[in-house]
Design a protein around this motif. Structure first.
Motif, PDB file in Angstrom:
ATOM      1  N   LYS A  46       0.814  -1.216   0.000  1.00  9.00           N
ATOM      2  CA  LYS A  46       0.000   0.000   0.000  1.00  9.00           C
ATOM      3  C   LYS A  46       0.848   1.268   0.000  1.00  9.00           C
ATOM      4  O   LYS A  46       0.473   2.288   0.574  1.00  9.00           O
ATOM      5  CB  LYS A  46      -0.967   0.022   1.194  1.00  9.00           C
ATOM      6  CG  LYS A  46      -1.969  -1.105   1.210  1.00  9.00           C
ATOM      7  CD  LYS A  46      -3.069  -0.827   0.245  1.00  9.00           C
ATOM      8  CE  LYS A  46      -4.189  -1.843   0.447  1.00  9.00           C
ATOM      9  NZ  LYS A  46      -5.152  -1.789  -0.607  1.00  9.00           N
ATOM     10  N   ALA A 106      -0.788   3.206  -5.209  1.00 11.59           N
ATOM     11  CA  ALA A 106      -2.101   2.739  -5.670  1.00 11.59           C
ATOM     12  C   ALA A 106      -1.953   2.039  -7.014  1.00 11.59           C
ATOM     13  O   ALA A 106      -2.651   1.078  -7.304  1.00 11.59           O
ATOM     14  CB  ALA A 106      -3.062   3.919  -5.795  1.00 11.59           C
ATOM     15  N   CYS A 107      -1.014   2.522  -7.814  1.00 10.79           N
ATOM     16  CA  CYS A 107      -0.824   2.009  -9.165  1.00 10.79           C
ATOM     17  C   CYS A 107       0.591   2.352  -9.601  1.00 10.79           C
ATOM     18  O   CYS A 107       1.111   3.415  -9.236  1.00 10.79           O
ATOM     19  CB  CYS A 107      -1.834   2.676 -10.103  1.00 10.79           C
ATOM     20  SG  CYS A 107      -1.618   2.294 -11.848  1.00 10.79           S
ATOM     21  N   ALA A 111     -13.349  10.961 -10.039  1.00 10.62           N
ATOM     22  CA  ALA A 111     -13.459   9.519  -9.774  1.00 10.62           C
ATOM     23  C   ALA A 111     -12.079   8.905  -9.526  1.00 10.62           C
ATOM     24  O   ALA A 111     -11.929   8.015  -8.689  1.00 10.62           O
ATOM     25  CB  ALA A 111     -14.156   8.816 -10.932  1.00 10.62           C
ATOM     26  N   TYR A 112     -11.061   9.393 -10.246  1.00 12.11           N
ATOM     27  CA  TYR A 112      -9.712   8.863 -10.045  1.00 12.11           C
ATOM     28  C   TYR A 112      -9.184   9.243  -8.665  1.00 12.11           C
ATOM     29  O   TYR A 112      -8.577   8.422  -7.974  1.00 12.11           O
ATOM     30  CB  TYR A 112      -8.763   9.360 -11.145  1.00 12.11           C
ATOM     31  CG  TYR A 112      -7.427   8.655 -11.117  1.00 12.11           C
ATOM     32  CD1 TYR A 112      -7.294   7.363 -11.609  1.00 12.11           C
ATOM     33  CD2 TYR A 112      -6.308   9.274 -10.578  1.00 12.11           C
ATOM     34  CE1 TYR A 112      -6.080   6.689 -11.571  1.00 12.11           C
ATOM     35  CE2 TYR A 112      -5.084   8.614 -10.541  1.00 12.11           C
ATOM     36  CZ  TYR A 112      -4.980   7.327 -11.043  1.00 12.11           C
ATOM     37  OH  TYR A 112      -3.777   6.670 -10.992  1.00 12.11           O
ATOM     38  N   GLN A 159     -10.967   9.754  -6.036  1.00 10.52           N
ATOM     39  CA  GLN A 159     -11.688   8.902  -5.084  1.00 10.52           C
ATOM     40  C   GLN A 159     -11.083   7.508  -5.059  1.00 10.52           C
ATOM     41  O   GLN A 159     -10.931   6.901  -4.000  1.00 10.52           O
ATOM     42  CB  GLN A 159     -13.174   8.855  -5.434  1.00 10.52           C
ATOM     43  CG  GLN A 159     -13.870  10.179  -5.199  1.00 10.52           C
ATOM     44  CD  GLN A 159     -15.284  10.229  -5.784  1.00 10.52           C
ATOM     45  OE1 GLN A 159     -15.665   9.403  -6.603  1.00 10.52           O
ATOM     46  NE2 GLN A 159     -16.042  11.231  -5.372  1.00 10.52           N
ATOM     47  N   TRP A 160     -10.735   6.979  -6.234  1.00 11.99           N
ATOM     48  CA  TRP A 160     -10.117   5.663  -6.305  1.00 11.99           C
ATOM     49  C   TRP A 160      -8.766   5.673  -5.587  1.00 11.99           C
ATOM     50  O   TRP A 160      -8.462   4.762  -4.811  1.00 11.99           O
ATOM     51  CB  TRP A 160      -9.961   5.215  -7.755  1.00 11.99           C
ATOM     52  CG  TRP A 160      -9.233   3.921  -7.857  1.00 11.99           C
ATOM     53  CD1 TRP A 160      -9.747   2.671  -7.647  1.00 11.99           C
ATOM     54  CD2 TRP A 160      -7.831   3.738  -8.124  1.00 11.99           C
ATOM     55  NE1 TRP A 160      -8.745   1.726  -7.785  1.00 11.99           N
ATOM     56  CE2 TRP A 160      -7.576   2.360  -8.067  1.00 11.99           C
ATOM     57  CE3 TRP A 160      -6.797   4.618  -8.403  1.00 11.99           C
ATOM     58  CZ2 TRP A 160      -6.318   1.838  -8.298  1.00 11.99           C
ATOM     59  CZ3 TRP A 160      -5.533   4.092  -8.620  1.00 11.99           C
ATOM     60  CH2 TRP A 160      -5.303   2.710  -8.567  1.00 11.99           C
ATOM     61  N   LEU A 161      -7.920   6.697  -5.860  1.00  8.89           N
ATOM     62  CA  LEU A 161      -6.624   6.794  -5.183  1.00  8.89           C
ATOM     63  C   LEU A 161      -6.797   6.799  -3.671  1.00  8.89           C
ATOM     64  O   LEU A 161      -6.085   6.102  -2.955  1.00  8.89           O
ATOM     65  CB  LEU A 161      -5.912   8.104  -5.587  1.00  8.89           C
ATOM     66  CG  LEU A 161      -5.073   8.133  -6.836  1.00  8.89           C
ATOM     67  CD1 LEU A 161      -4.543   9.539  -7.071  1.00  8.89           C
ATOM     68  CD2 LEU A 161      -3.939   7.150  -6.776  1.00  8.89           C
ATOM     69  N   ASN A 162      -7.737   7.585  -3.206  1.00 11.55           N
ATOM     70  CA  ASN A 162      -7.980   7.686  -1.762  1.00 11.55           C
ATOM     71  C   ASN A 162      -8.339   6.326  -1.168  1.00 11.55           C
ATOM     72  O   ASN A 162      -7.867   5.971  -0.092  1.00 11.55           O
ATOM     73  CB  ASN A 162      -9.078   8.717  -1.486  1.00 11.55           C
ATOM     74  CG  ASN A 162      -9.105   9.115  -0.039  1.00 11.55           C
ATOM     75  OD1 ASN A 162      -8.098   9.503   0.519  1.00 11.55           O
ATOM     76  ND2 ASN A 162     -10.280   9.038   0.558  1.00 11.55           N
ATOM     77  N   GLY A 163      -9.136   5.549  -1.879  1.00 10.64           N
ATOM     78  CA  GLY A 163      -9.535   4.239  -1.388  1.00 10.64           C
ATOM     79  C   GLY A 163      -8.452   3.177  -1.519  1.00 10.64           C
ATOM     80  O   GLY A 163      -8.406   2.216  -0.750  1.00 10.64           O
ATOM     81  N   ALA A 164      -7.544   3.368  -2.480  1.00 11.53           N
ATOM     82  CA  ALA A 164      -6.513   2.360  -2.740  1.00 11.53           C
ATOM     83  C   ALA A 164      -5.321   2.478  -1.802  1.00 11.53           C
ATOM     84  O   ALA A 164      -4.570   1.520  -1.625  1.00 11.53           O
ATOM     85  CB  ALA A 164      -6.031   2.467  -4.186  1.00 11.53           C
TER      86      ALA A 164
END
Length: 113
Positions: free
Chosen positions: A37, A40-41, A104-105, A107-112
């Motif tokens: 972690k 994220a990517c 949306a990206y 939000q995804w980063l925050n969750g990842a």
């Protein structure tokens, strides 16, 4: 689709760059970053050429580039991982703030992470 200023989030997301000698090394490092972690990517861009001065000589080497999406607070841990795992004596690790991104990206980063 909305485009947001990243500063509206509570986190300071970063794009970090790091080169590796080959795809196998980059993939191994990227998997560890994501698994722990710390990223994220990680995008791996093959077949770049780096030209640089090393110990008084101009070097020209094939490398791959890792584009790492992370959080500013994780950069120290990311550096520690690379100090342990990266094969280079002096590895590249530089980062820039993500000032704007698709909502949306973000939000995804925050969750990842």
């Amino acid at each position: 689709m909305a485009f947001s200023k990243a500063k509206q989030t509570e986190r300071n997301f970063q794009v970090a760059l790091c080169t590796a000698p080959d795809s196998d090394t980059a993939e191994s490092l990227a998997e560890k970053m994501v698994k722990q972690k710390l990223a994220a990517c990680v995008n791996i861009i093959p077949a770049i050429t780096s030209v640089y001065e090393w110990q008084g000589d101009i070097e020209k080497e094939p490398e791959v580039l890792m584009v790492i999406k992370t959080d500013e607070e994780l950069m120290g841990q990311l550096e520690e991982l690379l100090e342990q795992e990266h094969p280079y004596e002096v590895f590249e690790l530089i980062s820039c703030n993500i000032d704007q991104a698709a909502t949306a990206y973000l939000q995804w980063l925050n969750g990842a992470l």
